[in-house]
Design a protein around this motif. Structure first.
Motif, PDB file in Angstrom:
ATOM      1  N   GLY A  25       0.833  -1.204   0.000  1.00  0.00           N
ATOM      2  CA  GLY A  25       0.000   0.000   0.000  1.00  0.00           C
ATOM      3  C   GLY A  25       0.861   1.244   0.000  1.00  0.00           C
ATOM      4  N   LEU A  26       0.480   2.227  -0.803  1.00  0.00           N
ATOM      5  CA  LEU A  26       1.216   3.494  -0.877  1.00  0.00           C
ATOM      6  C   LEU A  26       0.371   4.628  -0.324  1.00  0.00           C
ATOM      7  N   ALA A  44      -4.673   2.074   5.677  1.00  0.00           N
ATOM      8  CA  ALA A  44      -3.848   1.242   4.795  1.00  0.00           C
ATOM      9  C   ALA A  44      -3.502  -0.090   5.453  1.00  0.00           C
ATOM     10  N   LYS A  45      -3.230  -0.077   6.745  1.00  0.00           N
ATOM     11  CA  LYS A  45      -2.850  -1.302   7.452  1.00  0.00           C
ATOM     12  C   LYS A  45      -3.961  -2.353   7.441  1.00  0.00           C
ATOM     13  N   LYS A  46      -5.197  -1.920   7.221  1.00  0.00           N
ATOM     14  CA  LYS A  46      -6.317  -2.863   7.160  1.00  0.00           C
ATOM     15  C   LYS A  46      -6.357  -3.613   5.832  1.00  0.00           C
ATOM     16  N   TYR A  47      -5.669  -3.051   4.827  1.00  0.00           N
ATOM     17  CA  TYR A  47      -5.749  -3.610   3.477  1.00  0.00           C
ATOM     18  C   TYR A  47      -4.480  -4.337   3.027  1.00  0.00           C
ATOM     19  N   VAL A  48      -3.323  -3.989   3.591  1.00  0.00           N
ATOM     20  CA  VAL A  48      -2.060  -4.427   2.986  1.00  0.00           C
ATOM     21  C   VAL A  48      -1.122  -5.057   4.018  1.00  0.00           C
ATOM     22  N   ASP A  49      -0.091  -5.731   3.498  1.00  0.00           N
ATOM     23  CA  ASP A  49       0.958  -6.302   4.346  1.00  0.00           C
ATOM     24  C   ASP A  49       2.039  -5.268   4.651  1.00  0.00           C
ATOM     25  N   ILE A  50       2.371  -4.455   3.648  1.00  0.00           N
ATOM     26  CA  ILE A  50       3.460  -3.490   3.770  1.00  0.00           C
ATOM     27  C   ILE A  50       2.947  -2.093   3.403  1.00  0.00           C
ATOM     28  N   VAL A  51       3.088  -1.142   4.331  1.00  0.00           N
ATOM     29  CA  VAL A  51       2.720   0.248   4.056  1.00  0.00           C
ATOM     30  C   VAL A  51       3.976   1.024   3.680  1.00  0.00           C
ATOM     31  N   ILE A  52       3.938   1.653   2.519  1.00  0.00           N
ATOM     32  CA  ILE A  52       5.016   2.542   2.095  1.00  0.00           C
ATOM     33  C   ILE A  52       4.488   3.964   2.083  1.00  0.00           C
ATOM     34  N   VAL A  53       5.102   4.832   2.861  1.00  0.00           N
ATOM     35  CA  VAL A  53       4.756   6.252   2.857  1.00  0.00           C
ATOM     36  C   VAL A  53       5.833   6.989   2.073  1.00  0.00           C
ATOM     37  N   SER A  54       5.404   7.836   1.159  1.00  0.00           N
ATOM     38  CA  SER A  54       6.372   8.685   0.458  1.00  0.00           C
ATOM     39  C   SER A  54       6.276  10.107   0.984  1.00  0.00           C
ATOM     40  N   VAL A  87       5.274   2.096  10.454  1.00  0.00           N
ATOM     41  CA  VAL A  87       5.340   2.072   8.991  1.00  0.00           C
ATOM     42  C   VAL A  87       6.630   1.358   8.580  1.00  0.00           C
ATOM     43  N   GLU A  88       6.499   0.437   7.608  1.00  0.00           N
ATOM     44  CA  GLU A  88       7.654  -0.385   7.237  1.00  0.00           C
ATOM     45  C   GLU A  88       8.687   0.375   6.401  1.00  0.00           C
ATOM     46  N   ILE A  89       8.210   1.182   5.442  1.00  0.00           N
ATOM     47  CA  ILE A  89       9.138   1.829   4.511  1.00  0.00           C
ATOM     48  C   ILE A  89       8.760   3.294   4.312  1.00  0.00           C
ATOM     49  N   SER A 146      -3.569   2.327  -3.104  1.00  0.00           N
ATOM     50  CA  SER A 146      -3.035   3.630  -2.735  1.00  0.00           C
ATOM     51  C   SER A 146      -4.140   4.416  -2.044  1.00  0.00           C
ATOM     52  N   PHE A 147      -3.765   5.262  -1.096  1.00  0.00           N
ATOM     53  CA  PHE A 147      -4.725   5.854  -0.171  1.00  0.00           C
ATOM     54  C   PHE A 147      -4.668   7.381  -0.220  1.00  0.00           C
ATOM     55  N   PHE A 148      -5.853   7.990  -0.349  1.00  0.00           N
ATOM     56  CA  PHE A 148      -5.958   9.440  -0.492  1.00  0.00           C
ATOM     57  C   PHE A 148      -7.097   9.970   0.378  1.00  0.00           C
ATOM     58  N   GLY A 149      -6.927  11.208   0.856  1.00  0.00           N
ATOM     59  CA  GLY A 149      -7.985  11.856   1.616  1.00  0.00           C
ATOM     60  C   GLY A 149      -9.001  12.521   0.702  1.00  0.00           C
ATOM     61  N   GLU A 150     -10.216  12.652   1.195  1.00  0.00           N
ATOM     62  CA  GLU A 150     -11.296  13.245   0.400  1.00  0.00           C
ATOM     63  C   GLU A 150     -11.338  14.763   0.503  1.00  0.00           C
TER      64      GLU A 150
END
Length: 285
Positions: A25-26, A44-54, A87-89, A146-150
């Motif tokens: 997840g990004l 994001a943690k509810k959907y994916v194994d690895i969360v990557i924040v940029s 957060v992993e990465i 990928s996750f975005f705010g509204e």
């Protein structure tokens, strides 16, 4: 937390994760993280194994150099928050890493029509910068989600359109706007508000809410008059209005009598700070 600043190291890490069949997840950000970002990470943690924040303050999406230079930079604090949220990465390249030959004549990605109306008209070139960097991040991270705010509603629709039309195998998940107790939407730009402006800022969402209630009470009639009254109220409160109007929530076209799902989009200035917000409503027969 693995902090990666180099594209080649990121690519190597992504290959390792793909081999292990990890769901990625990004969460793309420009840093200066706040509670809205934290909620995105938790989602994001509810959907994916690895969360990557940029974290990348993207110069291509700024209309002027001054705005770019004064954007809040809080890297150490951001790292503390990300470590606390496990957060992993973290991918945090510098400008030269992302635009090695500079911005002039750089290849860009344009989502026509949606990028040139409303906020795009007020900030020419802004969304080209957004979609270009999002495509670069999607290509590098290869996320499943990928996750975005509204809060950035027009941006959200543009990203969804980009993903669909460029055939990215990515699911876009959105999060409703996260607010302070007084209704003000969390934003990195809120730090630019002085004490008096902080007192006034919540009137933006209060006015949006009131406008929505009046539109619902009037069953979608007299909308132009309702909007005009709200605009005049905000002006009296000290806001300078770029955008405050009603649109089709699915297309952002002007509304027609057939529209049942509509949205108020607002972009205003309070002093030297630009605030954006919105609220969606469903009209019943």
């Amino acid at each position: 937390m693995n902090i990666i600043k180099n594209i080649h190291l990121l690519e190597k890490k992504i290959k390792e994760l793909k081999k292990k069949k990890k769901v990625i997840g990004l969460v793309p950000t420009m840093g200066n993280l706040h509670n809205g970002h934290i909620k995105l990470i938790l989602l994001a943690k509810k959907y994916v194994d690895i969360v990557i924040v940029s974290i990348f303050i993207n110069p291509m999406q700024f209309n002027n150099l001054l705005d770019f230079k004064k954007y809040p930079k809080t890297f150490e604090q951001d790292c503390y928050i990300l470590r606390k949220e496990k957060v992993e990465i973290l991918f945090c390249p510098d400008i030269h890493e992302m635009y090695p030959h500079g911005l002039k004549n750089y290849t860009y990605v344009d989502v026509p029509k949606l990028s040139n109306i409303i906020e795009g008209r007020a900030r020419p070139g802004h969304f080209i910068g957004v979609t270009t960097i999002i495509c670069k991040l999607f290509n590098l991270v290869q996320p499943n989600f990928s996750f975005f705010g509204e809060k950035d509603y027009q941006q959200l629709l543009i990203v969804k359109k980009l993903v669909k039309e460029l055939n990215y195998p990515i699911k876009i998940i959105s999060l409703p706007t996260i607010r302070l107790e007084n209704g003000l939407a969390f934003s990195s730009r809120n730090k630019h508000l002085n004490s008096l402006e902080q007192e006034k800022a919540p009137y933006l969402y209060k006015t949006i809410e009131h406008t929505c209630n009046v539109i619902i009470q009037n069953k979608g009639k007299k909308i132009p008059k309702t909007i005009n009254i709200s605009r005049q109220y905000l002006i009296k409160k000290g806001f300078y209005i770029d955008i405050f109007d009603v649109y089709n929530s699915k297309t952002l076209n002007p509304i027609s009598k057939e529209n049942k799902s509509i949205i108020i989009l607002a972009s205003v200035w309070l002093g030297n700070t630009r605030l954006i917000d919105n609220k969606k409503i469903i009209l019943k027969n």
